[in-house]
Design a protein around this motif. Sequence first.
Motif, PDB file in Angstrom:
ATOM      1  N   ASN A 203      12.712  -0.826   9.563  1.00  0.00           N
ATOM      2  CA  ASN A 203      12.885  -0.448  10.975  1.00  0.00           C
ATOM      3  C   ASN A 203      11.848  -1.045  11.912  1.00  0.00           C
ATOM      4  O   ASN A 203      11.701  -0.581  13.048  1.00  0.00           O
ATOM      5  CB  ASN A 203      12.904   1.081  11.128  1.00  0.00           C
ATOM      6  CG  ASN A 203      14.226   1.683  10.688  1.00  0.00           C
ATOM      7  OD1 ASN A 203      15.287   1.093  10.910  1.00  0.00           O
ATOM      8  ND2 ASN A 203      14.174   2.833  10.071  1.00  0.00           N
ATOM      9  N   TYR A 232      12.047   0.155  19.170  1.00  0.00           N
ATOM     10  CA  TYR A 232      11.575  -0.513  17.958  1.00  0.00           C
ATOM     11  C   TYR A 232      10.264  -1.248  18.207  1.00  0.00           C
ATOM     12  O   TYR A 232      10.033  -1.795  19.299  1.00  0.00           O
ATOM     13  CB  TYR A 232      12.620  -1.510  17.457  1.00  0.00           C
ATOM     14  CG  TYR A 232      13.903  -0.853  17.012  1.00  0.00           C
ATOM     15  CD1 TYR A 232      13.965  -0.145  15.821  1.00  0.00           C
ATOM     16  CD2 TYR A 232      15.056  -0.919  17.805  1.00  0.00           C
ATOM     17  CE1 TYR A 232      15.143   0.478  15.417  1.00  0.00           C
ATOM     18  CE2 TYR A 232      16.230  -0.303  17.411  1.00  0.00           C
ATOM     19  CZ  TYR A 232      16.264   0.400  16.219  1.00  0.00           C
ATOM     20  OH  TYR A 232      17.423   1.019  15.828  1.00  0.00           O
ATOM     21  N   ASN A 248      15.633  -6.584   5.474  1.00  0.00           N
ATOM     22  CA  ASN A 248      16.831  -5.744   5.617  1.00  0.00           C
ATOM     23  C   ASN A 248      17.849  -6.415   6.530  1.00  0.00           C
ATOM     24  O   ASN A 248      19.059  -6.264   6.327  1.00  0.00           O
ATOM     25  CB  ASN A 248      16.460  -4.378   6.199  1.00  0.00           C
ATOM     26  CG  ASN A 248      15.419  -3.654   5.378  1.00  0.00           C
ATOM     27  OD1 ASN A 248      14.324  -3.368   5.860  1.00  0.00           O
ATOM     28  ND2 ASN A 248      15.724  -3.364   4.115  1.00  0.00           N
ATOM     29  N   GLU A 249      17.342  -7.128   7.532  1.00  0.00           N
ATOM     30  CA  GLU A 249      18.201  -7.850   8.468  1.00  0.00           C
ATOM     31  C   GLU A 249      17.457  -9.099   8.941  1.00  0.00           C
ATOM     32  O   GLU A 249      16.220  -9.120   8.993  1.00  0.00           O
ATOM     33  CB  GLU A 249      18.542  -6.999   9.699  1.00  0.00           C
ATOM     34  CG  GLU A 249      19.197  -5.670   9.423  1.00  0.00           C
ATOM     35  CD  GLU A 249      19.396  -4.842  10.689  1.00  0.00           C
ATOM     36  OE1 GLU A 249      19.677  -5.448  11.761  1.00  0.00           O
ATOM     37  OE2 GLU A 249      19.268  -3.609  10.618  1.00  0.00           O
ATOM     38  N   LYS A 274      26.092  -7.832   5.697  1.00  0.00           N
ATOM     39  CA  LYS A 274      26.779  -7.705   6.977  1.00  0.00           C
ATOM     40  C   LYS A 274      25.746  -7.567   8.092  1.00  0.00           C
ATOM     41  O   LYS A 274      24.566  -7.316   7.818  1.00  0.00           O
ATOM     42  CB  LYS A 274      27.704  -6.490   6.979  1.00  0.00           C
ATOM     43  CG  LYS A 274      28.816  -6.549   5.941  1.00  0.00           C
ATOM     44  CD  LYS A 274      29.680  -5.305   5.996  1.00  0.00           C
ATOM     45  CE  LYS A 274      30.797  -5.367   4.955  1.00  0.00           C
ATOM     46  NZ  LYS A 274      31.658  -4.156   4.990  1.00  0.00           N
ATOM     47  N   GLU A 275      26.193  -7.711   9.327  1.00  0.00           N
ATOM     48  CA  GLU A 275      25.292  -7.509  10.455  1.00  0.00           C
ATOM     49  C   GLU A 275      24.678  -6.115  10.372  1.00  0.00           C
ATOM     50  O   GLU A 275      25.382  -5.120  10.220  1.00  0.00           O
ATOM     51  CB  GLU A 275      26.057  -7.663  11.771  1.00  0.00           C
ATOM     52  CG  GLU A 275      25.192  -7.449  13.008  1.00  0.00           C
ATOM     53  CD  GLU A 275      25.991  -7.400  14.295  1.00  0.00           C
ATOM     54  OE1 GLU A 275      25.754  -8.244  15.171  1.00  0.00           O
ATOM     55  OE2 GLU A 275      26.859  -6.506  14.418  1.00  0.00           O
ATOM     56  N   GLY A 276      23.359  -6.042  10.473  1.00  0.00           N
ATOM     57  CA  GLY A 276      22.670  -4.761  10.364  1.00  0.00           C
ATOM     58  C   GLY A 276      22.722  -3.950  11.645  1.00  0.00           C
ATOM     59  O   GLY A 276      23.065  -4.461  12.721  1.00  0.00           O
ATOM     60  N   ASN A 277      22.328  -2.700  11.533  1.00  0.00           N
ATOM     61  CA  ASN A 277      22.394  -1.777  12.659  1.00  0.00           C
ATOM     62  C   ASN A 277      21.506  -2.200  13.821  1.00  0.00           C
ATOM     63  O   ASN A 277      21.914  -2.156  14.982  1.00  0.00           O
ATOM     64  CB  ASN A 277      22.006  -0.372  12.195  1.00  0.00           C
ATOM     65  CG  ASN A 277      22.006   0.629  13.336  1.00  0.00           C
ATOM     66  OD1 ASN A 277      23.005   0.819  13.999  1.00  0.00           O
ATOM     67  ND2 ASN A 277      20.854   1.260  13.570  1.00  0.00           N
ATOM     68  N   ILE A 278      20.276  -2.621  13.509  1.00  0.00           N
ATOM     69  CA  ILE A 278      19.354  -3.008  14.574  1.00  0.00           C
ATOM     70  C   ILE A 278      19.835  -4.291  15.256  1.00  0.00           C
ATOM     71  O   ILE A 278      19.828  -4.390  16.494  1.00  0.00           O
ATOM     72  CB  ILE A 278      17.928  -3.172  14.016  1.00  0.00           C
ATOM     73  CG1 ILE A 278      17.382  -1.806  13.568  1.00  0.00           C
ATOM     74  CG2 ILE A 278      17.003  -3.819  15.046  1.00  0.00           C
ATOM     75  CD1 ILE A 278      16.017  -1.857  12.920  1.00  0.00           C
ATOM     76  N   THR A 279      20.278  -5.257  14.454  1.00  0.00           N
ATOM     77  CA  THR A 279      20.827  -6.486  15.034  1.00  0.00           C
ATOM     78  C   THR A 279      22.001  -6.170  15.939  1.00  0.00           C
ATOM     79  O   THR A 279      22.117  -6.714  17.048  1.00  0.00           O
ATOM     80  CB  THR A 279      21.270  -7.452  13.921  1.00  0.00           C
ATOM     81  OG1 THR A 279      20.156  -7.749  13.074  1.00  0.00           O
ATOM     82  CG2 THR A 279      21.821  -8.749  14.509  1.00  0.00           C
ATOM     83  N   ASN A 280      22.860  -5.280  15.482  1.00  0.00           N
ATOM     84  CA  ASN A 280      24.028  -4.894  16.271  1.00  0.00           C
ATOM     85  C   ASN A 280      23.628  -4.270  17.602  1.00  0.00           C
ATOM     86  O   ASN A 280      24.197  -4.586  18.653  1.00  0.00           O
ATOM     87  CB  ASN A 280      24.902  -3.924  15.481  1.00  0.00           C
ATOM     88  CG  ASN A 280      26.099  -3.433  16.272  1.00  0.00           C
ATOM     89  OD1 ASN A 280      26.062  -2.380  16.893  1.00  0.00           O
ATOM     90  ND2 ASN A 280      27.164  -4.215  16.262  1.00  0.00           N
ATOM     91  N   GLN A 281      22.615  -3.400  17.567  1.00  0.00           N
ATOM     92  CA  GLN A 281      22.158  -2.755  18.800  1.00  0.00           C
ATOM     93  C   GLN A 281      21.620  -3.783  19.790  1.00  0.00           C
ATOM     94  O   GLN A 281      21.921  -3.716  20.992  1.00  0.00           O
ATOM     95  CB  GLN A 281      21.074  -1.726  18.480  1.00  0.00           C
ATOM     96  CG  GLN A 281      21.559  -0.489  17.759  1.00  0.00           C
ATOM     97  CD  GLN A 281      20.405   0.461  17.501  1.00  0.00           C
ATOM     98  OE1 GLN A 281      19.765   0.956  18.423  1.00  0.00           O
ATOM     99  NE2 GLN A 281      20.124   0.724  16.236  1.00  0.00           N
TER     100      GLN A 281
END
Length: 305
Positions: A203, A232, A248-249, A274-281
């Motif tokens: 994170n 972040y 992780n990403e 797959k695209e990670g959560n932070i990248t997506n945000q």
Amino acid sequence: MRTKGGDFIWFDGQFVKWEEATVPVTTHALHYGTSVFEGIRAYPSKNNLHIFRLREHMERLRRSASIYSIRVDYTASELEDAAIALLKKNGIKESCYIRPMAFVGQHGIDLNVTTRSPTHAVILVFPFAKYFREEGINACISTWRRINDSSTPPMAKAAGNYLNSILATQECNRNGYHESVMLDLYGNVSEAPGENIFVVRDNKIYTPHVGCSALDGITRDTAIIIARSLGYDVIERPISRTELYMANEIFLTGTAAEITAIVNLDGRAVGNGKEGNITNQVRVTYSKIVSAEITKYSGWLTPVW
């Protein structure tokens, strides 16, 4: 350019038809790469077209030129006005890419470029949508090292620098990858051939500092601001190659690439592949900003119409 963009190009203060915007084969920039450039995007919103961070790009163009003593006869404000006028002249209201350039003209064959050398300024524009797949890309570590400040200034967005990037791109494409990741002279992660790179671990977000031969990217800066606004930590420091395999990403940032996830590196899945959560945000927030859906960052947008 493989295909024609707008009908007109802005060339030394004048609108010139696309087919007539030519230079002699003796142009110094053609022989020695004495050219600097920028890549800028404009995005449609509900009722307008907005150029993203136009001022910062035009200021960086002038800074890049100054490193090589390439004279630019136009202020950043004049270049901004020219870009807006060019979009209007071409009647563009869709997503597009703007390419300003400054280059040395009929200087002769010697290498002593000075602020007295003849120069030209050009802005062209063409429709542009997605550069990479939104779901993420596969990448590899290039065997070609990123240029180093001891030989060629990586922070100048100079045309000649991208010969280094072309080699890395050719290599990754030959091996079946979408993009490559380049290491610096000392083996630390630097950037991709045309993008900055970010690594997410536990994170926290890490990105190479500019001392690692990375371009001080405007989209990079945007991603840092977005990520911090989302709560972040973003740390700029040297990143080892091994850290990429433990990430992780991983995501890339750039004018063309926007925010793009690397989902596989050297045949290894990054995170769950797959695209990670932070990248997506970060990506979704970026998309909303450039399309004028988030008013907090409206100062980054220059309306055209």
